[in-house]
Design an enzyme around this catalytic site. Structure first.
Site, mmCIF file in Angstrom:
data_model
loop_
_atom_site.group_PDB
_atom_site.id
_atom_site.type_symbol
_atom_site.label_atom_id
_atom_site.label_comp_id
_atom_site.label_asym_id
_atom_site.label_seq_id
_atom_site.Cartn_x
_atom_site.Cartn_y
_atom_site.Cartn_z
ATOM 1 N N TYR A 145 0.846 -1.091 0.156
ATOM 2 C CA TYR A 145 0.096 0.158 0.142
ATOM 3 C C TYR A 145 1.110 1.363 0.569
ATOM 4 O O TYR A 145 2.137 1.233 0.893
ATOM 5 C CB TYR A 145 -0.575 -0.617 1.077
ATOM 6 C CG TYR A 145 -1.437 0.977 1.268
ATOM 7 C CD1 TYR A 145 -2.996 1.082 0.717
ATOM 8 C CD2 TYR A 145 -1.382 2.015 2.756
ATOM 9 C CE1 TYR A 145 -4.220 2.404 0.783
ATOM 10 C CE2 TYR A 145 -2.145 3.932 2.770
ATOM 11 C CZ TYR A 145 -3.470 3.145 1.763
ATOM 12 O OH TYR A 145 -4.714 4.562 2.181
ATOM 13 N N ASP A 240 9.158 3.143 -1.074
ATOM 14 C CA ASP A 240 8.691 3.732 -0.071
ATOM 15 C C ASP A 240 8.811 2.840 1.419
ATOM 16 O O ASP A 240 8.246 1.985 1.729
ATOM 17 C CB ASP A 240 6.876 3.060 -0.167
ATOM 18 C CG ASP A 240 6.116 3.898 0.430
ATOM 19 O OD1 ASP A 240 6.576 4.025 1.262
ATOM 20 O OD2 ASP A 240 4.215 3.332 0.204
ATOM 21 N N LYS A 268 6.265 9.287 8.790
ATOM 22 C CA LYS A 268 5.777 8.433 9.575
ATOM 23 C C LYS A 268 7.043 9.130 10.764
ATOM 24 O O LYS A 268 6.565 10.051 11.151
ATOM 25 C CB LYS A 268 5.640 7.035 9.422
ATOM 26 C CG LYS A 268 4.213 7.056 8.812
ATOM 27 C CD LYS A 268 4.133 5.278 8.668
ATOM 28 C CE LYS A 268 2.758 4.719 7.835
ATOM 29 N NZ LYS A 268 1.513 4.872 8.433
HETATM 30 N N1 HOZ Z 1 -3.788 3.010 6.170
HETATM 31 C C1 HOZ Z 1 -2.544 3.543 7.738
HETATM 32 C C2 HOZ Z 1 -2.091 2.023 8.122
HETATM 33 N N2 HOZ Z 1 -1.163 1.080 7.089
HETATM 34 C C3 HOZ Z 1 -4.205 3.638 8.421
HETATM 35 C C4 HOZ Z 1 -4.334 4.994 8.600
HETATM 36 C C5 HOZ Z 1 -5.032 5.167 10.080
HETATM 37 O O1 HOZ Z 1 -5.924 4.915 9.554
HETATM 38 O O2 HOZ Z 1 -4.553 6.288 9.897
#
Ligand code: HOZ
Length: 421
Positions: A145, A240, A268
């Protein structure tokens, strides 16, 4: 399931004003059922909710909180900014300092552009790869992702996997058609794609350690083969590292595995809980970004002083703790993951981990999907009832941070053993 009356009332209210009651889908607990705790505050390794519960937190805001909640140097840095202004939309020295610190930690990022989210970073890196090569196709890996970029929502992990959404409505077929998804860890599939489409491939984008189908490490030789193929066919290799950057080593997965990508995205941890991300890489590629070159990308809040200051505080702390930080994370996470029972597969790289509810190895998206989702949901709620906050999805990684004490780890392991026995 835990009774959370105040959270239930808040969720009901939220549903009246926000789709599904949440601002990011996985938070809604759809795949595990029940009500998400509503958070009042955090401190160190702990979260405290509106119903009076506390939890040992292994989500850590989905990765950024390497040093836990309210990490004093970050709080102090933010306080300092509040005296001078929260956004200028004009250059500041801080942005240079952060970019230099990023480059020092991740030397392949010779030139850096700051943005506001991981999605923005991957979206921009892809555009740069296309503009640089003059080609249109992207190769990604099933179950990875890279944010909610139109063309990257093809066979994606994280919320797409969690909710079982096959094709995201609203993504034009023409965009999805620019992406070819191949199985993670399959050098054969990657070679085949290059054989057929090599002249049109602008970029290969990969999570060098996948975290969005649960934690799945790269098989030996996988990243090396990818690097060699991209070099041979002049495609841009994008790591990524939004999740792995500064987490698996100061220099991220590329330091851990000794592979130099052409472009990297980070997010992050680089903001320590503030909204910031970055992309960067080879100077000759980044020179094509406006205003140096013709590839446009911009942002009102890019490089804003709050997020940048938090980032500087995080990277200074990482540098000052040195390798001991990663040794501590490794030891604590190994202790947490030790002794998984028969029938459970634990994947772990450094401080990223996932308990998969299958007795078969999990090496790609297909094998991750074989995990027993119902059993995972039961485990998740057992842990929540025992004061442990995990990601509410089988298709997300858990994160151990420096704020997790040995006692936290022992209590969490005990809670897990309680479920398995
Ligand atoms: N897609 C995010 C983790 N892989 C989650 C994002 C969220 O819900 O803050």
């Amino acid at each position: 399931m835990k009774s959370l009356p105040k959270a239930a009332a808040l969720l009901e209210r939220a549903r009246g004003v926000t789709p599904g009651g949440v601002n990011s889908p996985v938070r809604a607990f759809r795949s595990v059922g029940g009500t998400p705790p509503y958070i009042l505050r955090g401190a160190g390794s702990r979260l405290f909710d509106v119903d009076g519960n506390s939890y040992i937190d292994y989500v850590g805001s989905w990765g950024p909180l390497l040093f836990g909640h309210l990490f004093p140097p970050v709080v102090e840095a933010l306080r300092g900014v509040l005296d001078v202004g929260t956004s200028f939309g004009a250059p500041t020295e801080r942005e240079i300092i952060l970019a230099e610190k990023i480059r020092e930690a991740v030397p392949s990022m010779q030139m850096v552009r700051l943005v506001n989210s991981g999605t923005e970073a991957t979206m921009s890196a892809l555009r740069v790869a296309r503009g640089f090569t003059g080609r249109d196709l992207t190769v990604k890996f099933e179950g990875c992702y890279h944010g909610h970029v139109d063309s990257l929502l093809v066979k994606a992990g994280s919320g797409i996997a969690t909710l079982g959404i096959p094709d995201t409505a609203g993504v034009p077929a023409a965009f999805a058609d620019t992406t070819i998804a191949v199985p993670y860890n399959s050098v054969e599939a990657l070679e085949a794609v290059f054989k057929t489409h090599g002249d049109w491939i602008a970029a290969v984008i990969v999570e060098p350690v996948a975290g969005n189908m649960g934690c799945v490490p790269p098989a030996p030789g996988f990243l090396e083969a990818m690097r060699a193929l991209c070099t041979k066919r002049a495609a841009v290799l994008i790591f990524d590292e939004v999740m792995t950057g500064f987490r698996l080593a100061r220099g991220g997965a590329q330091e851990l595995y000794g592979i130099r990508p052409d472009l990297t995205t980070i997010g992050k941890i680089v903001g320590g809980g503030l909204p910031i991300a970055a992309y960067g890489g080879r100077a000759d590629i980044m020179a094509k970004v406006a205003p140096s070159g013709p590839i446009y990308q911009a942002g009102t809040l890019s490089g804003n002083p709050l997020a940048v200051s938090a980032g500087i505080a995080m990277l200074d702390e990482i540098a000052s703790r040195g390798p001991a930080l990663y040794a501590q994370l490794e030891a604590r996470t190994a202790a947490l993951c030790a002794g998984a029972p028969v029938g459970i597969t634990v994947n772990r790289v450094g401080s990223m981990f996932t308990w998969f509810f299958t007795d078969q190895p999990v090496t790609d998206y297909e094998s991750a999907k074989r995990s027993d989702a119902k059993r995972f949901g039961e485990f998740f709620h057992h842990m929540l009832e025992h004061g442990v906050y995990l990601a509410p999805s089988q298709f997300e990684a858990g994160f151990v941070g420096a704020a997790h004490s040995e006692a936290d780890i022992a209590a969490t392991a005990d809670a897990a053993v309680g479920f398995f026995t």
